[in-house]
Structure formats: structure tokens, C-alpha cells
Design a protein around this motif. Structure first.
Motif, mmCIF file in Angstrom:
data_model
loop_
_atom_site.group_PDB
_atom_site.id
_atom_site.type_symbol
_atom_site.label_atom_id
_atom_site.label_comp_id
_atom_site.label_asym_id
_atom_site.label_seq_id
_atom_site.Cartn_x
_atom_site.Cartn_y
_atom_site.Cartn_z
ATOM 1 N N ALA A 211 0.864 -1.178 0.000
ATOM 2 C CA ALA A 211 0.000 0.000 0.000
ATOM 3 C C ALA A 211 0.901 1.228 0.000
ATOM 4 N N GLN A 214 -0.534 7.626 0.315
ATOM 5 C CA GLN A 214 -1.528 8.412 -0.402
ATOM 6 C C GLN A 214 -1.207 9.904 -0.271
ATOM 7 N N ARG A 225 -6.679 4.591 0.188
ATOM 8 C CA ARG A 225 -6.118 3.485 0.964
ATOM 9 C C ARG A 225 -7.130 2.370 1.152
ATOM 10 N N THR A 228 -7.312 0.245 -1.821
ATOM 11 C CA THR A 228 -6.189 -0.691 -1.896
ATOM 12 C C THR A 228 -6.403 -1.889 -0.980
#
Length: 612
Positions: A211, A214, A225, A228
Motif C-alpha cells: 500500500a 496516499q 487506501r 487498496t
């Protein structure tokens, strides 16, 4: 000679345990499994100000856990102190109710060193890197090391010093899944940090989760997020939550009711950024969806509660997975009202997964071995075609059992029909149950009974809210005996119950007198109802059982009072139903959580026919 009495036991002697035993006991409280170790180390990295955290495990974390970050690092002179119990840089010990960090007890690193082979390598800006080892509680000297920045903590052979704990671990796959769950929860809480999880089992270095950090404001970063972590479908069908009450701020995303799960496995709650599994918060989430989901379906949500640290105690659980609020009723009310307001604001909206499932059920016909020749491609057989009546007679002769009048009607197209509105204009009714409407970029199929059932239900609820719940007085009050504590807890919400038509009074000691019950429920077992309320109060701190029973009756009334399947509707009626759906909150699902309509985009329909 005196014979010793076997019943006489030697007097127990109080003794001070050594540090090794103390650390192993502490490890038993904090380190339940490899995922617990990963949680403690990753949270330390977040507290250190890291912007990138990489976790490597092998064999589910049993043989290797390595956490690398680019945080502020630990000075070489502080490394031995960092491995001492109750040594921490996060608090000074003066106020345990004003905690702004994940960790604060100073137990994780010495506990890890007590049960495994631990190595810490760290570097602070402007100094050389240093490393220290701890094996089974025995600490080495600090030595120089090579590291560009931040900290790397490596734990090998977890529980080798306490082999009995290994027998209680699950399979490598299950432990790896638990580690992944920990990292994903932490990634949701910290959208501006990059998280990477790798599996080094059998010599591989496979990335199982990534991840990237952001950007943008908090809501945009959180939305990216969550996409993801939870997937694109959740992001498409989630509602933004933003509500405040008495010092508590609720943010996050909650899915539409038609995007639900068969188990409560996708409910994520955070308090001041800390992932928690709190029974009271989960109960509030369930209560918010009570009116739009059946009992066997569960909502999907990621909710964040932020408040002053003094309003919540995070030091009530060894793993810090539970919290205790100073005013739990306010937090519960904030979650319920914030979610219901967002769901009502969604109006008639239903999840996109409903249309996806519909399209998935529409399988195109298998291609033939030879290309099909369509009528439009054939040469003309003559200048004229048979009339409609002639063709009908031919069809009837070929298939005498075929129904002459199909179960469907087509509405004439009117120029000023509102096809530009969300649910479009009614074009047809099929099987006397489904309305086909045309929108600007597709079609909508509406279940007329389910849709009207929801509309009638919402009207009945509004009438009840405006006029109150009628109560019926009992000829002889029913006396219910209970513990005095339960009676006091019940009497504390007597005013709330009275507004729902249930009137209770104290009757001395632990007894309660039930004088009135909701008229809409008819004849009820008052004692059983009172005990259900007490159970809910003890379990969740609040009770919605009376309201739930009343709304269940309203739901059944709405079911019987709505448009029935099999009724033919005229064009104006169908369009009026569509307009009312657009104006009514929660009309995208029926009283049982099923969708009331399916929307198919024109591009999807064209794809079914191979036109794109």
C-alpha cells in the motif's frame, strides 16, 4: 514416632522472580502469536515517524520477522535501555490518560528478546549505526553496524525459549494471514505511510501486500487506501462519514446496505488511530444498520473515532485492542446517528455489485460451429412480408400451447417523459411484477412489490415518529422480579421506553411493574420483553429491542399494504412509483436488505451482445 499428616501442606513462600521469568510472563500477555509481534514492531515504527515500513516474515512469522522503517532511529547509547522493561521515550509516566502514541508501556522489545533471538540495528541522523542482540533474555554488547537510516528489528525463532507456546500456534498459512490482517488494519489507520509485506518462506521474497503512501486531504487519502485494502467494489459503494458530538469526531466510510457480507469480517474500527475490536462499538455499528439489513447479513465499514486522549482509556487490555470511553453512550449515539444520516442521504442508491451479479448471470450463447446467418443478411424472398395476424396464426399452428398474450405490456413513449431522472421513465411491465424503465444511459429493472413495501414502511415510521407509539394499559400490572442492579439499570431508561409505549415503574426491591405495553404489538409477554432489554443493556449499554419489535410489526404491515406481485400497473402509476423512490431515503433496498432495483448501463448491455 510421629506420622506426618498428609492434609498439612507446607506454607507457601513469597519469592521475587528473576528478570528472565518476568519478561517471559510479560511476553505471554503481549505476544500471543507472530502477528502480535508484528503489531508491536510496526506500531513502534509509526511512533518513530516512519514514512515507509517493510515487514518480512517466513513460515508465518515463526522463524523470521523483520521490520524495517525510515523513522528517527535509536541512538547507540540507548539501545540497551530500549531492551529494559518499562523503558520508553513515548511518555514520562506522569499522566497515563494523556497518551498520543501507539505504544507506551515499554514491554514489547524486552518481551521479544525473552522468547526469541532478537537483533536491533538503528541509526539516528548525524551518527553511525549500531546493533545489539538479545537471545533468550541475554543481551550482547552494542557493536557498530551498517544502516543508512531508521531502524531494523529482526526476530528469529519466535518462542524458541518457550517451546510449549509453539504447540498452540496454527498453521503457517493461518499465522501469515493473521500478520496480513494486522498490517492491513494499520495501513488503513495510516494512509500517508507506505506499507509493504513480504513472505520469505522457502527462500522466496514474494510481496503479499503493498500500500503506497496516499496524497491529498484526509478523506481522499483514506478513500484511496481503503480501495487498496478492501477493494475497488467497496470504494465504489461506500458512503463518506463525517459527524461530531460532544468532543468526539467520527469519520470514515461505510458501505451501502446492499453491499453486505455473510459474516462480520469486514468491520474495522479505530480510536485515535488505534485499531480496536470493541464490543460496544461493533454493537453500535450493527444497530445503525438494523433497519436495512436482515439478521444474517453484516455491514462493511471502516470508522475512525477521534477525541482528546483524556476521554478514552487505552490501558485496559494487554494488547491494547479494547478501550474504555468516559462517556460510552455519547460514542454509541454518534455512530448510530452518523451512519443513519449518511444512509438516509444516499437516497435510492443501491450498490453496483447488484448490477455486476445480474450481468454475470446473463451468459451469452455459445458460438456455433458455423456462423449464424441472420434474417437481415438473407436475400429478400419477395416484395412483401406476411401481415402480423397471418404470422400469429402461423405461430399458433406451429405451437398451439404458446400463450397468445405475453405477460408484459409496453407503455407508449411520451415526449416529455423524465428519462433524465435517476430512475428514468417507465417503458414496460413484465410478469406483472417488474417495471422496466429507460434512463439516459441504460435501463432500470424495479421490483414493484419490494420497492413499494419500502416506501410504505418509511411512511409508517415517519407517522410513528410524529404521533408517537400508542400504548395499551394492562388491566393488572405485571410484576417482574430481577436483581436490584438490573432494576436500576432498567429504570434509568424508563423515559426512553415510555416514548415507545412501554411504561414501567419501581415496585420495591428489585421488582419492576409493567403498566403499559405498545398497542401495535398486541398481547405480549412483558416479562420476556423486560429480560431481553436487560440483556441488551448489560451487553451493549443500550437497548433497541422494543423499537426493533415495533418496526418489525410496521414492516409486516408495509408488506401487506404494498403493491402486490401480479398487479398490472399503468404508466402514470409506474412513473409515480419511480419518482417516490427517488425522493425516499433507503429506497434502494427493501425491509430485508434486498435490492429494490437493478441498473444496467448501456455499455454493459452492448457488451453482452458483442457490440463493443
Amino acid at each position: 514416632m510421629a506420622i506426618a499428616d498428609p492434609q498439612i501442606k507446607p506454607r507457601p513462600v513469597i519469592r521475587q522472580l528473576d528478570d528472565a521469568a518476568i519478561n517471559r510472563i510479560a511476553a505471554g500477555e503481549v505476544l500471543e502469536r507472530p502477528a502480535s509481534a508484528v503489531k508491536e514492531l510496526a506500531e513502534n515504527a509509526v511512533d518513530a515517524g516512519a514514512t515507509r515500513i517493510e515487514v518480512v516474515i517466513a513460515d508465518g512469522g515463526k522463524t523470521l520477522i523483520r521490520v524495517t522503517d525510515d523513522g528517527c532511529g535509536i541512538a547507540a547509547g540507548d539501545l540497551p535501555l530500549a531492551l529494559s522493561r518499562h523503558a520508553t521515550s513515548k511518555i514520562d509516566g506522569s499522566d497515563l490518560l494523556n497518551i498520543h502514541s501507539f505504544g507506551f508501556r515499554g514491554e514489547a522489545l524486552p518481551s521479544l528478546g525473552a522468547v526469541g533471538r532478537l537483533t536491533i540495528t538503528s541509526r539516528v541522523p548525524g551518527a553511525d549505526a549500531a546493533s545489539i542482540d538479545v537471545t533468550g533474555g541475554k543481551m550482547s554488547d552494542v557493536r557498530p553496524a551498517a544502516l543508512s537510516s531508521g531502524t531494523t528489528v529482526e526476530l528469529r525463532d519466535m518462542f524458541y525459549a518457550t517451546p510449549a507456546r509453539l504447540k498452540f500456534l496454527r498453521t503457517d498459512r493461518a499465522e501469515a494471514q493473521a500478520v496480513g490482517d494486522v498490517i492491513k488494519r494499520l495501513a488503513m489507520a495510516e494512509p500517508f505511510i507506505t506499507f509493504i509485506l513480504r513472505d520469505a518462506s522457502n527462500g522466496d521474497n514474494r510481496t503479499t501486500f503493498r500500500a503506497d503512501a496516499q496524497t491529498g486531504d484526509l478523506f481522499d487519502a483514506l478513500h484511496g487506501r481503503l480501495q487498496t485494502v478492501l477493494g475497488r467494489e467497496f470504494a465504489e459503494n461506500a458512503l463518506a462519514i463525517d459527524a461530531e458530538r460532544e468532543g468526539f469526531h467520527l469519520t470514515g466510510y461505510a458501505a451501502l446496505p446492499t453491499y453486505s457480507r455473510g459474516a462480520a469480517i469486514a468491520q474495522f474500527l479505530f480510536v485515535n488511530g488505534r485499531p480496536v475490536r470493541d464490543k460496544m462499538l461493533l454493537g453500535a455499528l450493527r444497530a445503525a444498520y438494523m433497519d436495512v439489513l436482515s439478521r444474517d447479513r453484516h455491514p462493511v465499514a471502516a470508522l475512525f473515532i477521534d477525541c482528546e486522549p483524556t476521554l478514552v482509556d487505552v490501558n485496559v487490555h494487554p494488547a491494547k485492542s479494547e478501550v474504555r470511553f468516559r462517556d460510552p453512550g455519547t460514542v454509541r449515539g454518534l455512530i448510530v446517528s452518523g451512519l443513519r444520516h449518511a444512509l438516509a442521504g444516499a437516497g435510492h442508491r443501491a450498490s453496483t455489485t447488484v448490477a455486476t451479479a445480474t450481468l454475470g448471470a446473463m451468459q451469452p450463447q455459445q458460438p456455433l460451429t458455423e456462423p449464424r446467418v441472420y434474417q437481415m443478411d438473407q436475400k429478400s424472398l419477395g416484395p412483401t412480408r406476411p401481415s402480423f395476424s397471418a404470422r400469429s396464426m402461423t405461430f399458433q399452428a406451429q405451437a398451439p400451447g404458446f400463450q397468445e398474450t405475453p405477460s408484459g405490456r409496453v407503455e407508449p413513449v411520451v415526449e416529455d417523459e423524465p428519462a433524465h431522472l435517476p430512475l428514468g421513465a417507465a417503458r414496460a411491465q413484465v410478469h406483472e411484477n417488474y417495471i422496466i424503465a429507460q434512463t439516459e444511459n441504460g435501463i432500470v429493472i424495479v421490483d414493484q412489490h419490494a420497492a413499494h413495501e419500502r416506501l410504505v414502511y418509511e411512511k409508517l415510521k415517519n407517522q410513528m415518529a410524529e404521533n408517537g407509539v400508542a400504548a395499551q394499559a394492562l388491566l393488572i400490572p405485571e410484576i417482574v422480579e430481577m436483581a436490584e442492579g438490573d432494576a436500576a439499570m432498567l429504570l434509568a431508561i424508563a423515559d426512553d421506553l415510555s416514548r415507545l409505549g412501554l411504561t414501567i415503574e419501581p415496585f420495591g426491591g428489585g421488582a419492576i411493574a409493567v403498566r403499559e405495553t405498545p398497542a401495535i404489538l398486541g398481547e405480549v409477554n412483558a416479562a420476556a420483553m423486560i429480560r431481553d432489554i436487560i440483556d441488551e443493556l448489560a451487553d451493549q449499554g443500550d437497548s433497541a429491542s422494543v423499537k426493533a419489535k415495533i418496526e418489525a410489526i410496521l414492516s409486516r404491515v408495509a408488506c401487506h399494504g404494498s403493491i402486490r406481485s401480479g398487479r398490472r400497473m399503468q404508466g402514470p402509476e409506474m412513473n409515480a412509483l419511480l419518482r417516490e423512490m427517488e425522493a425516499t431515503p433507503l429506497s434502494g433496498q427493501c425491509n430485508h436488505g434486498r435490492p429494490t432495483y437493478v441498473e444496467l448501463k448501456l455499455s454493459d448491455i452492448e457488451r453482452l451482445f458483442g457490440r463493443t
